[in-house]
Design a protein around this motif. Structure first.
Motif, PDB file in Angstrom:
ATOM      1  N   ALA A 157       2.259  -4.321   3.382  1.00 44.37           N
ATOM      2  CA  ALA A 157       1.470  -5.275   4.244  1.00 44.37           C
ATOM      3  C   ALA A 157       1.310  -6.017   4.332  1.00 44.37           C
ATOM      4  CB  ALA A 157       0.003  -4.323   3.506  1.00 44.37           C
TER       5      ALA A 157
ATOM      6  N   LYS B 219       4.319   0.685   1.877  1.00 47.62           N
ATOM      7  CA  LYS B 219       4.004   0.146   2.944  1.00 47.62           C
ATOM      8  C   LYS B 219       3.741  -1.404   2.425  1.00 47.62           C
ATOM      9  CE  LYS B 219       1.679  -1.279   7.533  1.00 47.62           C
ATOM     10  NZ  LYS B 219       2.844  -1.524   7.736  1.00 47.62           N
TER      11      LYS B 219
ATOM     12  N   SER C 244      -2.635  -7.022  15.567  1.00 51.18           N
ATOM     13  CA  SER C 244      -3.042  -6.008  14.839  1.00 51.18           C
ATOM     14  C   SER C 244      -2.034  -5.006  13.889  1.00 51.18           C
ATOM     15  CB  SER C 244      -4.101  -5.062  15.821  1.00 51.18           C
ATOM     16  OG  SER C 244      -4.707  -4.417  14.704  1.00 51.18           O
ATOM     17  N   GLY C 245      -2.417  -5.279  12.415  1.00 48.44           N
ATOM     18  CA  GLY C 245      -1.734  -4.799  11.249  1.00 48.44           C
ATOM     19  C   GLY C 245      -0.625  -6.029  10.913  1.00 48.44           C
ATOM     20  N   SER C 246      -0.822  -6.667  11.498  1.00 44.56           N
ATOM     21  CA  SER C 246       0.517  -7.703  10.609  1.00 44.56           C
ATOM     22  C   SER C 246       0.488  -7.865   8.689  1.00 44.56           C
ATOM     23  CB  SER C 246       0.663  -8.915  11.434  1.00 44.56           C
ATOM     24  OG  SER C 246      -0.531  -9.441  12.042  1.00 44.56           O
ATOM     25  N   GLY C 247      -0.750  -7.824   8.846  1.00 43.81           N
ATOM     26  CA  GLY C 247      -1.123  -7.816   7.566  1.00 43.81           C
ATOM     27  C   GLY C 247      -2.563  -9.794   7.508  1.00 43.81           C
ATOM     28  N   LYS C 248      -2.585  -9.649   8.158  1.00 41.71           N
ATOM     29  CA  LYS C 248      -3.821 -11.242   8.538  1.00 41.71           C
ATOM     30  C   LYS C 248      -4.913 -10.910   7.695  1.00 41.71           C
ATOM     31  CE  LYS C 248      -4.881 -10.780  12.744  1.00 41.71           C
ATOM     32  NZ  LYS C 248      -4.615  -9.680  13.704  1.00 41.71           N
ATOM     33  N   SER C 249      -5.733  -9.553   7.317  1.00 46.93           N
ATOM     34  CA  SER C 249      -6.707  -9.625   6.721  1.00 46.93           C
ATOM     35  C   SER C 249      -6.546  -9.031   5.105  1.00 46.93           C
ATOM     36  CB  SER C 249      -7.712  -8.301   6.877  1.00 46.93           C
ATOM     37  OG  SER C 249      -8.148  -8.324   8.279  1.00 46.93           O
ATOM     38  N   THR C 250      -5.540  -8.806   4.822  1.00 50.14           N
ATOM     39  CA  THR C 250      -4.715  -8.200   3.376  1.00 50.14           C
ATOM     40  C   THR C 250      -4.742  -9.371   3.054  1.00 50.14           C
ATOM     41  OG1 THR C 250      -3.599  -6.274   4.644  1.00 50.14           O
ATOM     42  CG2 THR C 250      -3.039  -6.753   2.446  1.00 50.14           C
TER      43      THR C 250
ATOM     44  N   PHE D 130       0.530  -1.152   0.237  1.00 55.56           N
ATOM     45  CA  PHE D 130       0.286  -0.032  -0.417  1.00 55.56           C
ATOM     46  C   PHE D 130       0.785   1.041   0.140  1.00 55.56           C
ATOM     47  CE2 PHE D 130      -3.317  -3.099   1.987  1.00 55.56           C
ATOM     48  CZ  PHE D 130      -3.942  -3.004   0.710  1.00 55.56           C
TER      49      PHE D 130
HETATM   50  N1  LIG Z   1      -6.573   0.083   1.641  1.00 51.44           N
HETATM   51  C1  LIG Z   1      -5.435  -0.151   2.684  1.00 51.44           C
HETATM   52  N2  LIG Z   1      -4.922   0.943   2.586  1.00 51.44           N
HETATM   53  C2  LIG Z   1      -3.708   1.074   3.430  1.00 51.44           C
HETATM   54  N3  LIG Z   1      -3.317   0.923   4.224  1.00 51.44           N
HETATM   55  C3  LIG Z   1      -3.639  -1.043   3.836  1.00 51.44           C
HETATM   56  C4  LIG Z   1      -4.902  -1.037   3.709  1.00 51.44           C
HETATM   57  N4  LIG Z   1      -5.283  -1.852   4.285  1.00 51.44           N
HETATM   58  C5  LIG Z   1      -4.694  -2.221   5.214  1.00 51.44           C
HETATM   59  N5  LIG Z   1      -3.162  -1.239   5.332  1.00 51.44           N
HETATM   60  C6  LIG Z   1      -1.884  -1.554   5.871  1.00 51.44           C
HETATM   61  O1  LIG Z   1      -2.143  -2.818   6.151  1.00 51.44           O
HETATM   62  C7  LIG Z   1      -0.971  -3.269   6.777  1.00 51.44           C
HETATM   63  C8  LIG Z   1      -1.223  -5.159   7.417  1.00 51.44           C
HETATM   64  O2  LIG Z   1      -2.759  -4.687   7.986  1.00 51.44           O
HETATM   65  P1  LIG Z   1      -4.253  -6.154   7.595  1.00 51.44           P
HETATM   66  O3  LIG Z   1      -4.002  -6.655   6.747  1.00 51.44           O
HETATM   67  O4  LIG Z   1      -5.600  -5.339   7.899  1.00 51.44           O
HETATM   68  O5  LIG Z   1      -3.155  -6.395   9.687  1.00 51.44           O
HETATM   69  P2  LIG Z   1      -4.196  -7.570  10.658  1.00 51.44           P
HETATM   70  O6  LIG Z   1      -5.945  -7.778   9.493  1.00 51.44           O
HETATM   71  O7  LIG Z   1      -3.712  -8.467  10.726  1.00 51.44           O
HETATM   72  O8  LIG Z   1      -4.869  -6.566  11.573  1.00 51.44           O
HETATM   73  C9  LIG Z   1      -1.506  -1.766   8.250  1.00 51.44           C
HETATM   74  O9  LIG Z   1      -0.398  -1.218   8.710  1.00 51.44           O
HETATM   75  C10 LIG Z   1      -2.596  -1.311   7.200  1.00 51.44           C
HETATM   76  O10 LIG Z   1      -2.913  -0.560   7.940  1.00 51.44           O
END
Ligand SMILES: Nc1ncnc2c1ncn2[C@@H]1O[C@H](COP(=O)(O)OP(=O)(O)O)[C@@H](O)[C@H]1O
Ligand SMILES: [Mg+2]
Lengths: 294, 285, 267
Positions: C16, C14, C36-42, C11
């Motif tokens: 992710a 960054k 949280s923020g480690s990239g799981k959702s992504t 992103f």
């Molecule tokens: N659409 C986006 N635009 C910019 N940064 C993003 C976006 N989605 C996630 N991030 C960044 O990517 C990193 C990983 O996010 P995420 O996958 O949501 O982590 P988790 O699910 O582990 O909490 C975070 O630092 C978040 O800020």
């Protein structure tokens, strides 16, 4: 792979389906009722407004050819092929456009000044007399409900043809519209500074000047700028009833089918409005920025 | 005494800047701008004829007109009938124009919304077109449509429609951009295409907002519809302009009274409907 | 079998997700853990293609799904169901309509647009709902339901996709303990009985240990742990979360606080 959905036997399914269908049916009935009302209203309105689709589609070609003709000179060339010919009246139109802007400016300024004084009389939290407050409110309501052009028509009779009538009509309408908004701004102020000044034994005017005014000024300016944008558009059509500005030439060009003149004047209006909108929104952001800095 | 009251103004000012108003430079700019605005105002008023005999004479005449307008009176019963019919026509123009505009503006708004149309160029042109439509006054649209479909209320319907496509297109696209993206994501993630995402993920969510905006404009359009008659596009404005021109001043005030009552009635009705729409949502949220 | 091959998501500047390679055999229940923020959702969103990877490729049953577009992309999404932390239902639509979105890919567009579901489709939706004890609420608006009920609707939507893999992004993060158990039991049931692969982002290590066959740990977008739950010692967890072990193993680690078993799934 096996489906993860285990199908219910028909006997168990039937009551569930029935209850879902019943829920949907009652909602659907409701929407159908609303739709029926709307359709009935459309039918009635179409009769009243003499909607004639045959004529509309029959004449739709006129619309496209009208647009086409707008962008062609009398000699058949595209307007931009000969800008000098297209803008043959530039000097006169620019003068009228300037007059239009001045009308909008004076109309907005006078209306805003009037609204400024009325707002403190009309705001529920600071109004000095309840009866006066009601009177002012009703007056503002009247001023903003009667359309600007209706005032203009009557003022043309009183003041004669020309921008004076238009400006006064605009000022009165602006007074009504801004009076209401300004009063709302005053109603949302923090009352502590007002009470503080009043507690020193100061007169009502002093309490307003030092307690209420500082909190409202930037909102007043912001609303006035928004109103100015609207008034520029409105000033452009004041000329339709003889009340000054570029509308005078525009309506003549439209009525007499001077096609390229219509597009020339319209383009000037569109560009002017776009420039004014950009400038005022810049000014408003600047204002908000100033507010936030301290 | 003097020693006891000595105050370090500079230190206090730096600690509590908000008690000392805007910084000096800002204040200078503001004062200059204010002075320029006042000078421009006076000059413009002179230019527009405020300081001549015209103003005094006009105000005098206006007083006479105001007296002659009282009491409001339609003249005779035939006029009452005529005015009521054209008032209905006015409301019909406003209703149809608003509705048509809403129906046409919805797909355009989707094209103008950032979260629906990723194609930046298409979005840009849609937005600019909407801006252009909005910068042309409704009366100008009325005149243009008169040239196409002739004099009469139908031109008024089309004028309100055109002008409101610009307004609705902008407002709807803003509402669509503000919508929660999660419902649509849920549908897209299960294999639904863009169309289903819009149909089930966006439209149901924005519907109450759009409906409320449409109702609001219905009221303000009724006001506009009263004046498009002045240029010949139907409605009560025709009779109003006629009465003013022929100086039937009691009829003028009667018509204005009619308009005020009609606008107030529509205001009440549309507010009730809006409250019902939004209230229902608030209860369930 | 799902295979990730050097997957990266950027992103802006960054990263992710930063170069993750992973093989998930069919039928496994994988827990993805990390701060949280480690990239799981992504990571999960890239598998479903809600986000497109910046680099690397994703294969399912040998086929590359990274470059799919149009109908093929939608088909892949239909095969790989997604469950969200915030449920992602359309609040103003009724429960069954929300569930039927799971057939969005299969039903012809015009029928879906008009909500003209066939008897079989409706039967399927209601059966899935009934399995989660939700069928009696089928006519109600989704936004009138509690969080736990909404998540069960979302699971029913996933089920009628008849997916081959289910991606669950913190499905229980917004739920109370009882609903947590219901939802996790449902996912486990789907995994055990129908052999559907489940990848589940979890915040709580105890739940991850309790329900998953395998745990994958992410830190700053990188894979830092990949083993059976038993191998996740307190010291590994401390590294993963940068916390004291007491904080990692919250109150749920005490067996006396685990709520009573919820209702059964399907029948
Ligand atoms: N659409 C986006 N635009 C910019 N940064 C993003 C976006 N989605 C996630 N991030 C960044 O990517 C990193 C990983 O996010 P995420 O996958 O949501 O982590 P988790 O699910 O582990 O909490 C975070 O630092 C978040 O800020
Ligand atoms: Mg997450």
């Amino acid at each position: 792979m096996a489906s993860p959905v285990v199908h219910l036997p028909e006997a168990q399914l039937r009551p569930l389906l029935a209850s879902y269908d019943a829920a949907v049916r009652s909602r659907r009935f409701h929407s159908l009722l609303v739709m029926a009302c709307i359709v009935a209203a459309i039918g009635l309105s179409s009769v009243s407004a003499e909607v004639d689709l045959a004529k509309f589609f029959g004449n739709l070609g006129n619309f496209t050819s009208y647009i086409w003709r707008l962008f062609h000179l009398d000699n058949g060339a595209w307007v931009w092929a000969d800008p000098v010919e297209w803008y043959w009246g530039a000097a006169r139109w620019l003068r009228l456009l300037g007059e239009t802007l001045l009308m909008a400016y004076v109309g907005t300024a006078l209306g805003a000044i009037g609204a400024f004084f009325l707002a403190f009389l009309a705001a529920a939290n600071v109004a000095p007399r309840p009866w006066l407050r009601l009177l002012v409110r009703r007056f503002c309501e009247l001023c903003r409900t009667v359309p600007q052009l209706v005032f203009a028509l009557m003022f043309v009779i009183a003041f004669g043809l020309g921008p004076l009538a238009g400006v006064l009509a605009m000022a009165i309408h602006t007074l009504g519209a801004l009076g209401k908004l300004f009063a709302e701004v005053v109603e949302n102020i923090d009352m502590k500074p007002v009470e503080g000044v009043s507690a020193t034994g100061a007169h009502w005017t002093a309490a307003m000047r030092y307690g209420a005014l500082p909190q409202t000024l930037s909102n007043f300016v912001s609303y006035s700028l928004l109103r100015f944008e609207i008034n520029v558009r409105e000033a452009a059509v004041m000329g339709f009833v003889g009340a000054g500005g570029i509308g005078m030439d525009l309506i003549e060009a439209i009525r007499k089918f001077y096609y390229s003149d219509v597009s020339a004047i319209l383009l000037m209006i569109v560009v002017t409005v776009a420039v004014i909108d950009t400038l005022t929104s810049m000014a408003r952001h600047r204002l908000i920025g100033m507010e936030e800095r301290h | 005494m003097a020693g006891r009251m000595k105050v370090d103004t500079a230190a206090i000012r730096s600690r509590h800047p908000h008690y000392f108003g805007p910084p000096a430079r800002d204040r200078q700019v503001l004062m200059l701008a204010g002075a320029a605005a006042v000078i421009l105002l006076v000059a413009a008023m002179a230019e527009l004829g405020f300081f001549g005999a015209k103003l005094i004479g006009g105000i005098d005449k206006l007083g006479d007109i105001a007296v002659l307008m009282m009491p409001p009176s339609p003249g005779d019963w035939a006029h009452v009938r005529l005015y009521l019919l054209s008032l209905m026509e006015t409301i019909a123009i406003s209703f149809l124009g608003t509705l048509l505009a809403a129906v046409i503006a919805l797909p355009i708004a989707l094209l103008a919304a950032r979260n629906v149309t990723v194609q930046r160029v298409l979005r840009f042109f849609t937005r600019r077109s909407l801006d252009i439509i909005r910068s042309v006054d409704i009366l100008i649209w009325a005149l243009i449509w008169i040239n196409v479909v002739g004099l009469g209320p139908f031109a008024g319907v089309l004028a309100i429609m055109t002008s409101d496509i610009g307004n609705f297109g902008k407002l709807f696209s803003e509402a669509i951009e503000a919508v929660d993206r999660k419902p649509r994501e849920g549908i897209v993630a299960s294999g639904g295409g863009a169309v289903l995402g819009i149909r089930f993920g966006i439209l149901p969510e924005v519907f109450p907002v759009l409906a409320s905006q449409v109702l609001y404009f219905f009221e303000s359009n009724t006001r506009s519809a009263t004046i498009i008659g002045i240029v010949g596009a139907g409605g009560i404005g025709l009779h109003l302009a006629e009465a003013i021109r022929t100086l039937e001043l009691q009829q003028v005030s009667f018509i204005i009274l009619l308009i005020l009552v009609a606008v107030a009635a529509i205001d009440v009705v549309s507010n009730q409907l809006r409250f019902a729409l939004i209230g229902r949502r608030a209860r369930l949220a | 079998m799902l295979r990730l091959d050097g997957v990266v998501k950027k992103f802006g500047d960054k990263r992710a997700v930063d170069g993750i390679s992973l093989v998930v055999p069919k039928g496994q229940m994988v827990g993805v853990i990390g701060q949280s923020g480690s990239g799981k959702s992504t990571l999960l969103r890239m598998i479903n293609r809600l986000n497109d990877p910046s680099e690397g490729r994703i294969f399912f049953e040998g086929a590359d799904v990274t470059r799919l577009t149009g109908r093929e992309l939608r088909q892949w999404r239909a095969r790989c169901a997604m469950i969200f932390q915030q449920f992602n239902l359309a609040g103003r639509l009724d429960v069954l309509t929300n569930v039927m979105m799971g057939r969005a890919f299969h039903a012809p567009l015009w029928r879906a647009l008009l909500k003209l579901w066939t008897h079989d489709e409706k039967a399927m939706g209601l059966s899935a709902l009934e399995g989660l004890d939700m069928a009696r609420l089928s006519g109600q608006r989704a936004d009138t339901l509690s969080g736990g009920q909404q998540q069960r609707v979302a699971i029913a939507r996933a089920l009628i996709q008849e997916p081959e893999i289910i991606l669950a992004d913190e499905p229980i993060a917004s739920l109370d303990p009882r609903n947590t158990q219901v939802v996790m039991d449902a996912l486990q049931h789907i995994n055990r009985h129908f052999g559907i692969t489940v990848m589940c982002n979890l915040h709580s290590l105890d739940l991850a240990r309790k329900y998953c066959d395998r745990l994958v740990g992410l830190a700053a977008g990188r894979l830092v742990f990949d083993d059976v739950p038993a191998a996740l010692t307190d010291s590994v967890a401390r590294d993963l979360y940068g916390l004291e072990s007491g904080e990692v193993l919250g109150p749920e680690s005490r067996p006396d606080l685990v709520p009573a078993p919820g209702l059964a799934i399907a029948n």
